[in-house]
Design an enzyme around this catalytic site. Structure first.
Site, short mmCIF file in Angstrom:
data_model
loop_
_atom_site.label_atom_id
_atom_site.label_comp_id
_atom_site.label_asym_id
_atom_site.label_seq_id
_atom_site.Cartn_x
_atom_site.Cartn_y
_atom_site.Cartn_z
N GLU A 504 0.82 -1.22 0.00
CA GLU A 504 0.00 0.00 0.00
C GLU A 504 0.86 1.27 0.00
OE1 GLU A 504 -3.23 0.23 2.74
OE2 GLU A 504 -4.03 -1.72 2.19
N GLY A 505 1.92 1.25 -0.76
CA GLY A 505 2.84 2.39 -0.84
C GLY A 505 4.04 2.12 0.03
#
Length: 817
Positions: A504-505
């Site tokens: 997620e990043g």
């Protein structure tokens, strides 16, 4: 001299209070009127003439644009860096909320304190107390991760049949439609029991087909898929990441081209001939639930070389829903991420034909995939991984606090040694920060916000604090959590840390590029307006924005200097007492941060986005401002309990110290050294005066974890704790109480031994000797025996035979008790 002092006071006051141009005009006119009594008529006339010309230019927008802002506008359009469509969509995604106040240099404390406190409805609380509690009881993380390598069928069925996969789905489609706050608390509670189960629950409720369908799906797609997702009849996954595009998700090589083709619908068995659709090829990796998914959310780049849909050839990133039974879809293999056992694996396909109505939202949403993803990402990124981080903090606080009080060495509980005390202070302080930061963001989500910048802040900082917290917890436990086995309640979470750090990043990317790179444009009161005006060639809007921006910079120069000189003692605060100074320091650093942001953009221009180390430090400033305010909000929400003051102080003082450190590092590395020199004198006129939390405060935090009380209860609320004393976490509470209750008796026994009144060789024999000699009574004997047994259960580790089959030990009671 008097008039010079008056001028300085006038400028400072107008700047500090951010007066409009008209107020500046009136103020200078008044000063000049007073000044003319001490100068000649000729000088006075010249000064007034210059003043009138400047005042007219500044106060008449058409003239101001012609003389001043128009030429600036021309230069600005030339130097403004071009933004790709991907960058524009990322910047425009989501909303700004409390983060814009922190960028303003003048936070509105009444606004912060007026935000509603997040609460669970009766239905949500019942779900936590009922099905979630029952699910936690079913989960045996050791068996899942070591023996079965999957959730048992009983757990899978329970998750599906009790609505865990439909927490975000509206009730009209069969979901439970929980608030974001409730969703997060369910994930947190499950994660305190086992990460594999928590990931299995959280992924379908985070970024994936369910979220995208509710926002963008056609009515037919919603009516068919959402009820099936809510009931667990469909297991979704979302395939975005490829071996060649991780952090740069917009560069996925997976593609599809529009054409006509034929396919058999696996849902109905019907054959469809000569249908307009897309022939897609993809290779994806690291896709959670892919090995067991029944419905595949697929992101790919879509092309229309034959112009079957229109004039555009490059349609853009598109998201589609593809049944995994569809011909050509490949799933079933799995990865083994970080020792965890949740389902994760690859999916691939070559020239797989899908009809246009499988595109999420239908063909009208072809090419809108990236916008859809980034708009929804902020919601899931506020919930899933931050909730798991909070869970890790709670487990670390609960278990390490109890263990450090129960386990003794050199005649003392290990928690009373200052080295251990220091680690435990970090565990408690970071846990307080993590939950406060997430709860405030969840408040925004449930108010209808989609805080994209804050979602990046808490994803990065919660997972980094999780990493530090688990490291400290492992250090304090020592050999107790080095050995894997059913008794080890920390090691699997410790092994899985890189998963949260990466997905997620990735954290390096998030800190160095996303937090400030997106925040500077979205949250700054003027920058986005100026950029949009430049792209639209709107001179009037640019004039309004640039004049406001100039006043903003001048204001923050004087505010930063004044607040620095006075130590922010004269700044306003919404609360008195011991927390007032923290509000004041945040106000000071908010002004300084706003000033540094503008000076960074002024001196570096478009190259700032390539200066990742400087951008990261600016992001650290914004992040710690947010976390500090979230902690202050949490303290008020909890009723400002005095016993929590120590953990609040540790949390906020560490935030403020980290802000000061980031600012010092930024100024030390700003390329324009003259500008850096001047900024340092404005922001830190007395030097770096803030200190990290004191040892005394840290000791108070550590001691609060080591004994039952309100602070320990609030730090660990919402976690699952088994009532079974055979459970490795469940035994900690009874053991802690038993050890504390029998401590006076143990002290008496040690004293009798030193005095030579007890002569037996072992603890168990000396205890029996004291009973026989009348130094203790039967109740004390029984209590100490029980406490020692529980203590042994706490400190023991698992052992196995040589084939690593578990060994049922026989207690050597003569030497232990």
């Amino acid at each position: 001299m008097i008039f010079a002092i008056l001028l300085i006071v006038l400028i400072g006051a107008l700047a500090y209070w951010r007066a409009p141009i008209l107020a500046w005009t009136i103020g200078f006119a008044a000063w000049l009127a007073a000044l003319q009594f001490g100068v000649s008529i000729t000088v006075s006339s010249i000064v007034w003439g210059v003043f009138v010309v400047i005042a007219v230019v500044l106060n008449l927008p058409p003239l101001r644009r012609a003389v001043f802002t128009g030429p600036v506008f021309g230069v600005f359009k030339k130097i403004t860096p071009a933004m790709s469509q991907t960058e524009q969509e990322a910047i425009n995604a989501g909303t700004v909320w409390w983060d814009s106040d922190l960028f303003s240099g003048k936070p509105d404390w009444n606004k912060l304190l007026s935000f509603p406190d997040p609460k669970l409805t009766r239905e949500e609380q019942a779900f936590l107390d009922g099905p979630t509690e029952e699910l936690c009881k079913l989960v045996d993380d050791w068996k899942i991760t070591h023996e079965q390598m999957d959730l048992p069928e009983e757990v899978w069925n329970f998750i599906k049949s009790n609505g865990f996969l439909g927490m975000i789905i509206k009730k009209k489609y069969g979901g439970v439609e929980f608030s974001n706050y409730a969703h997060a608390k369910v994930v947190t509670k499950i994660a305190t029991r086992g990460g594999s189960a928590a990931v299995t629950v959280m992924v379908p409720n985070s970024l994936g087909p369910g979220e995208l369908l509710q926002h963008y799906g056609t009515e037919a797609q919603k009516d068919y898929y959402l009820p099936r997702l809510a009931k667990g009849l469909e297991i979704p996954c979302f395939a975005l990441t490829s071996p060649y595009a991780g952090s740069d998700a917009g560069a996925i090589p997976d593609y599809g081209y529009v054409c006509r083709g034929s396919y058999t619908d696996p849902r109905s068995g019907e054959r469809h001939e000569n249908v307009l659709g897309v022939r897609v090829s993809w290779e994806k990796r690291w896709i959670t639930l892919a090995p067991v998914a029944t419905i595949l959310g697929l992101a790919f780049k879509m092309y229309d070389p034959d112009h079957l849909l229109g004039s555009r050839e490059d349609i853009g990133i598109t998201c589609a829903l593809v049944p995994t039974e569809h011909e050509g879809v490949q799933i079933g293999r799995r990865h083994f991420p970080g020792g965890a056992a949740f389902m994760n694996g690859p999916t691939w396909g070559k020239d797989v034909f899908i009809p246009l109505d499988w595109i999420i939202g239908g063909k009208e949403y072809a090419g809108q995939g990236w916008r859809m993803l980034v708009e929804c990402l902020s919601v899931g990124r506020c919930i899933s991984l931050p909730a798991m981080s909070v869970a890790s903090g709670k487990v670390a606080s609960y278990t390490t606090g109890a263990y450090a009080r129960i386990r003794d060495q050199f005649g003392l509980p290990i928690g009373k040694f200052e080295g251990v005390d220091e680690a435990m202070a970090r565990i408690g302080g970071y846990t307080y920060q993590m939950e406060a930061a997430q709860d405030l963001a969840l408040t925004g989500l449930d108010m209808g916000e989609k805080p994209s910048v804050l979602s990046a802040v808490i994803k990065y900082h919660n997972t980094e604090r999780m990493r530090k917290t688990l490291n400290d917890a492992m250090d304090v436990h020592g050999g107790r959590t080095v050995v894997l086995g059913p008794r080890n309640y920390l090691a699997r979470a410790y092994q899985a840390i890189p998963i949260a750090i990466t997905v997620e990043g990735a954290n390096i990317l998030t800190r160095s590029m996303i937090i400030y790179g997106q925040g500077a444009i979205r949250c700054h009161p003027f920058v986005l307006r100026e950029m949009k005006a430049a792209m639209a060639s709107d001179a009037k809007e640019f004039d309004d924005a640039i004049t406001g921006h100039i006043g903003f910079v001048v204001s923050n120069v004087f505010r930063s200097l004044w607040l620095g000189l006075t130590g922010a003692k004269l700044a306003g605060a919404p609360r008195g007492g011991e927390t007032a100074r923290y509000y004041k320091q945040v106000t000071r650093f908010s002004s300084a941060f706003a000033l540094l942001s503008d000076m960074a953009m002024f001196s570096l221009g478009g190259s700032l986005k390539f200066r990742e180390k400087l951008s990261a430090r600016l992001g650290d400033m914004l992040s710690n401002l947010y976390i500090a305010t979230a902690c202050l909000k949490r303290f008020e929400r909890d009723g400002a309990p005095k016993e929590d003051l120590a953990v609040l102080k540790w949390a906020v003082e560490s935030n403020l110290h980290d802000i000061q450190t980031a600012m010092d590092g930024f100024l030390a590395n700003l390329p324009n050294r003259a500008l850096a020199f001047m900024l340092r004198r404005v922001i830190f006129p007395w030097g770096l005066t803030l200190k990290a939390p004191s040892d005394r405060i840290g000791t108070l935090v550590a001691r609060s974890l080591m004994q039952p009380g309100g602070t320990r209860d609030r730090l660990t609320r919402g976690m699952f704790v088994s009532k079974d004393e055979q459970d490795p976490v469940g035994v900690l509470g009874p053991a802690l109480h038993a050890v504390l209750e029998t401590e006076p008796v143990e002290q008496k026994l040690r004293k009798l031994t030193r005095e030579g009144k007890l002569c037996a060789l072992t603890n168990a024999e000396r205890l029996a000797e004291a009973l026989d000699g009348g130094q203790i009574n039967q109740a004390e004997f029984d209590a100490v025996t029980r406490a020692r047994k529980l203590k042994r259960d706490v400190i023991m580790v698992d052992d196995f035979d040589k084939s690593l089959r578990h060994h049922d030990e026989t207690l050597l009671e003569r030497y232990v008790f």
